[in-house]
Design a protein around this motif. Structure first.
Motif, PDB file in Angstrom:
ATOM      1  N   SER A   1      -5.729  10.040  -3.959  1.00 21.86           N
ATOM      2  CA  SER A   1      -5.324   9.089  -5.003  1.00 21.86           C
ATOM      3  C   SER A   1      -6.370   9.016  -6.111  1.00 21.86           C
ATOM      4  O   SER A   1      -6.036   9.029  -7.308  1.00 21.86           O
TER       5      SER A   1
ATOM      6  N   HIS B   1      -7.493  -2.203   3.075  1.00 20.48           N
ATOM      7  CA  HIS B   1      -6.777  -2.300   4.349  1.00 20.48           C
ATOM      8  C   HIS B   1      -7.334  -1.336   5.386  1.00 20.48           C
ATOM      9  O   HIS B   1      -7.293  -1.622   6.590  1.00 20.48           O
ATOM     10  N   ASN B   2      -7.875  -0.201   4.948  1.00 16.48           N
ATOM     11  CA  ASN B   2      -8.398   0.771   5.901  1.00 16.48           C
ATOM     12  C   ASN B   2      -9.618   0.236   6.644  1.00 16.48           C
ATOM     13  O   ASN B   2      -9.986   0.740   7.707  1.00 16.48           O
TER      14      ASN B   2
ATOM     15  N   SER C   1     -14.374   1.328   2.459  1.00 16.17           N
ATOM     16  CA  SER C   1     -13.800   0.712   3.660  1.00 16.17           C
ATOM     17  C   SER C   1     -14.890   0.335   4.656  1.00 16.17           C
ATOM     18  O   SER C   1     -14.805  -0.699   5.330  1.00 16.17           O
TER      19      SER C   1
ATOM     20  N   SER D   1      -5.957  -1.054  -2.540  1.00 22.85           N
ATOM     21  CA  SER D   1      -5.332  -1.583  -1.332  1.00 22.85           C
ATOM     22  C   SER D   1      -5.625  -0.700  -0.125  1.00 22.85           C
ATOM     23  O   SER D   1      -5.908  -1.197   0.975  1.00 22.85           O
ATOM     24  N   VAL D   2      -5.566   0.622  -0.312  1.00 24.82           N
ATOM     25  CA  VAL D   2      -5.856   1.553   0.787  1.00 24.82           C
ATOM     26  C   VAL D   2      -7.287   1.349   1.280  1.00 24.82           C
ATOM     27  O   VAL D   2      -7.539   1.268   2.491  1.00 24.82           O
TER      28      VAL D   2
ATOM     29  N   ALA E   1      -6.903   8.079   0.198  1.00 20.33           N
ATOM     30  CA  ALA E   1      -7.701   7.447  -0.858  1.00 20.33           C
ATOM     31  C   ALA E   1      -8.356   8.494  -1.739  1.00 20.33           C
ATOM     32  O   ALA E   1      -8.386   8.358  -2.978  1.00 20.33           O
TER      33      ALA E   1
ATOM     34  N   LEU F   1       1.079   3.892   2.073  1.00 14.79           N
ATOM     35  CA  LEU F   1       1.667   4.375   3.320  1.00 14.79           C
ATOM     36  C   LEU F   1       2.985   3.685   3.649  1.00 14.79           C
ATOM     37  O   LEU F   1       3.971   4.361   3.980  1.00 14.79           O
TER      38      LEU F   1
ATOM     39  N   ASN G   1      -6.159   7.780   6.117  1.00 17.18           N
ATOM     40  CA  ASN G   1      -6.173   6.904   4.947  1.00 17.18           C
ATOM     41  C   ASN G   1      -7.308   7.232   3.984  1.00 17.18           C
ATOM     42  O   ASN G   1      -7.153   7.062   2.765  1.00 17.18           O
TER      43      ASN G   1
ATOM     44  N   ALA H   1       0.835  -1.198   0.000  1.00 19.60           N
ATOM     45  CA  ALA H   1       0.000   0.000   0.000  1.00 19.60           C
ATOM     46  C   ALA H   1       0.872   1.252   0.000  1.00 19.60           C
ATOM     47  O   ALA H   1       2.079   1.178   0.278  1.00 19.60           O
TER      48      ALA H   1
END
Length: 468
Positions: free
Chosen positions: A129, A295-296, A150, A291-292, A126, A43, A122, A41
């Motif tokens: 991005s 995973h968030n 998320s 992915s963000v 996102a 971060l 995050n 990711a």
């Protein structure tokens, strides 16, 4: 039909309550894909780039420091994960067995604040991005899309999170390998291998960054192993988590460093990634965005579990189910989204600084939790006492744990290097943060000594009863 053969519901029905054997499912290999996919990711890529951007290490020493830090910190993180199948309860509520029902509240609250901070930052990432990939999408809309994505994953819960990361491991793993291949075949700089050098402070600082990355997962890592059958081995759970987390995060850290070295100095990390990956850059950014969002969901899930743990401390008969978790998730999602949209960039950055500083208070908690589980109680706890308002056999407070915890925080202060405070020892060694190492080395033997000397505490480890 055995518990491992039943088909678990799509939407998770448990929250902080004990997961009975009939509801257990999954394999230890699911832990590898969860932590590998979740660590590919932006971060960790940005964090890993600091090895060459901020600490001016060359590629060789940067990679060595990254690997040492992740391999060391990952051992602590994986030891927490191995507790999940043995206990069948989330990590934070298990802290009552070490600190007492009321004594654990501070750690649970700090963990909740951390989750909220990471979730908010995050969804901003996102949104940025998505806006960068598709400029027609306004930043606030991108933030909302990231938050809702998320939120849906977090509300569905445990099983869906594992499924997505199982897919993500293959997609993101292949993607980052292709990214490495493109960068190494299209290096734009003549000093790719020679830029930077070696300094002890820079090397130690990078090791600490990598180790703290792993330790930051400790408060919720066993939440994602607690549904595994009780008969899975501690070693199997440990190694699946360890290699998944250390390999995924090491790849991302190294990818960030490589991308920065492969492009002219001065570029921001994600700009360097876009430039270094050339034709496949847009695809990489889309993968990282997904992915963000995926995973968030772990941060939102952890925040809600912490909130439920705090409330349940005072209303011990209340063990909420999926509806309560969904409502609390929606409330947290709305609050974080509003904060992310309307708060200034400075506020968000300062809040993240506070979250990073809070990692200092998690190190002694990690030491106490692991010593208590593996050396004092050897995995045997009275689960019913953990859910009682008076703490049952563990009481409302455990003075030995609280004393060791306080000392473990204080001894770290001179060695700290956080955005809010730099200790004198850290300043003397040019900014290297060794607080986590000092905290572990002091707290672990101190707590073991205090707990071992307490005869009442020793008797309690003989008085457990695991629910049927």
């Amino acid at each position: 039909m055995s518990p491992t053969e039943t088909s678990p519901p799509l939407i998770e029905k448990h929250t902080i309550g004990y997961v009975p054997p009939a509801d257990r499912h999954g394999k230890t290999r699911d832990l590898f894909t969860l932590w590998f996919g979740g660590n590919i990711a932006p971060l960790p890529i940005v964090t890993g780039a600091l090895a060459v951007q901020l600490f001016h290490l060359n590629l060789l020493w940067g990679v060595v420091a990254i690997l040492v830090g992740h391999l060391a910190g990952g051992a602590l993180m994986a030891l927490h994960s191995a507790q999940g199948p043995q206990m069948g309860i989330p990590q934070m509520i298990q802290s009552r067995a070490q600190f007492g029902s009321l004594g654990s509240l501070l750690v649970v609250a700090i963990a909740g604040v951390m989750y909220i901070g990471f979730f908010t930052s995050n969804i901003v990432l996102a949104g940025e991005s998505l806006h960068g990939i598709a400029p027609a999408v306004p930043l606030p809309v991108g933030i909302i899309i990231g938050a809702v994505g998320s939120g849906i994953i977090g509300i569905i819960g445990y099983r869906f999170i594992h499924v997505l990361n199982r897919i993500g491991t293959w997609v993101l793993g292949i993607g980052i390998v292709l990214g490495f291949g493109y960068i190494f075949s299209h290096i734009h700089t003549a000093d790719f291998l020679t830029r930077g050098g070696f300094s002890l402070y820079g090397w130690l600082a990078t090791v600490s960054l990598a180790a703290l990355w792993q330790i930051a997962f400790a408060p919720y890592v066993s939440d994602y192993s607690r549904y595994l059958p009780e008969n899975v081995s501690v070693a199997g759970t440990f190694w699946a988590t360890y290699w998944g987390s250390t390999l995924g995060s090491s790849l991302s850290f190294i990818f960030g460093a490589v991308a920065v070295l492969a492009t002219p100095p001065g570029l921001q990390t994600m700009d360097a990634v876009r430039a270094a990956t050339g034709a496949i850059g847009p695809l990489m950014l889309v993968l990282f965005l997904l992915s963000v969002i995926s995973h968030n969901a772990l941060n939102l899930y952890g925040a809600v579990m912490s909130l439920i743990t705090l409330v349940q401390t005072f209303f011990w008969r209340w063990i909420p189910g999926s509806k309560s978790r969904a409502v609390l998730s929606a409330i947290a999602l709305v609050i974080c989204s509003v904060a992310a949209i309307f708060a200034s960039a400075d506020f968000i950055s300062h809040f993240v600084d506070l979250v990073l500083a809070l990692l200092v208070v998690l190190v002694p908690w990690t030491a106490i939790n692991l010593i208590d589980f593996y050396a004092i109680h050897k995995g045997n706890y009275d689960i019913s006492s953990i859910f009682q308002v008076d703490g049952g056999i563990y009481g409302r407070y455990n003075p030995q744990a609280l004393l060791a915890y306080g000392i473990g925080i204080v001894v770290q202060i001179p060695f700290m290097n956080t955005p809010l405070y730099v200790g004198p020892v850290s300043a003397w060694i040019n900014g290297a943060d060794l607080s986590w190492l000092i905290g572990l080395l002091v707290t672990s033997p101190l707590y073991y000594w205090l707990a071992s000397r307490n005869s009442a505490y020793r008797r309690r480890q003989q008085s457990y009863c695991r629910p049927a």
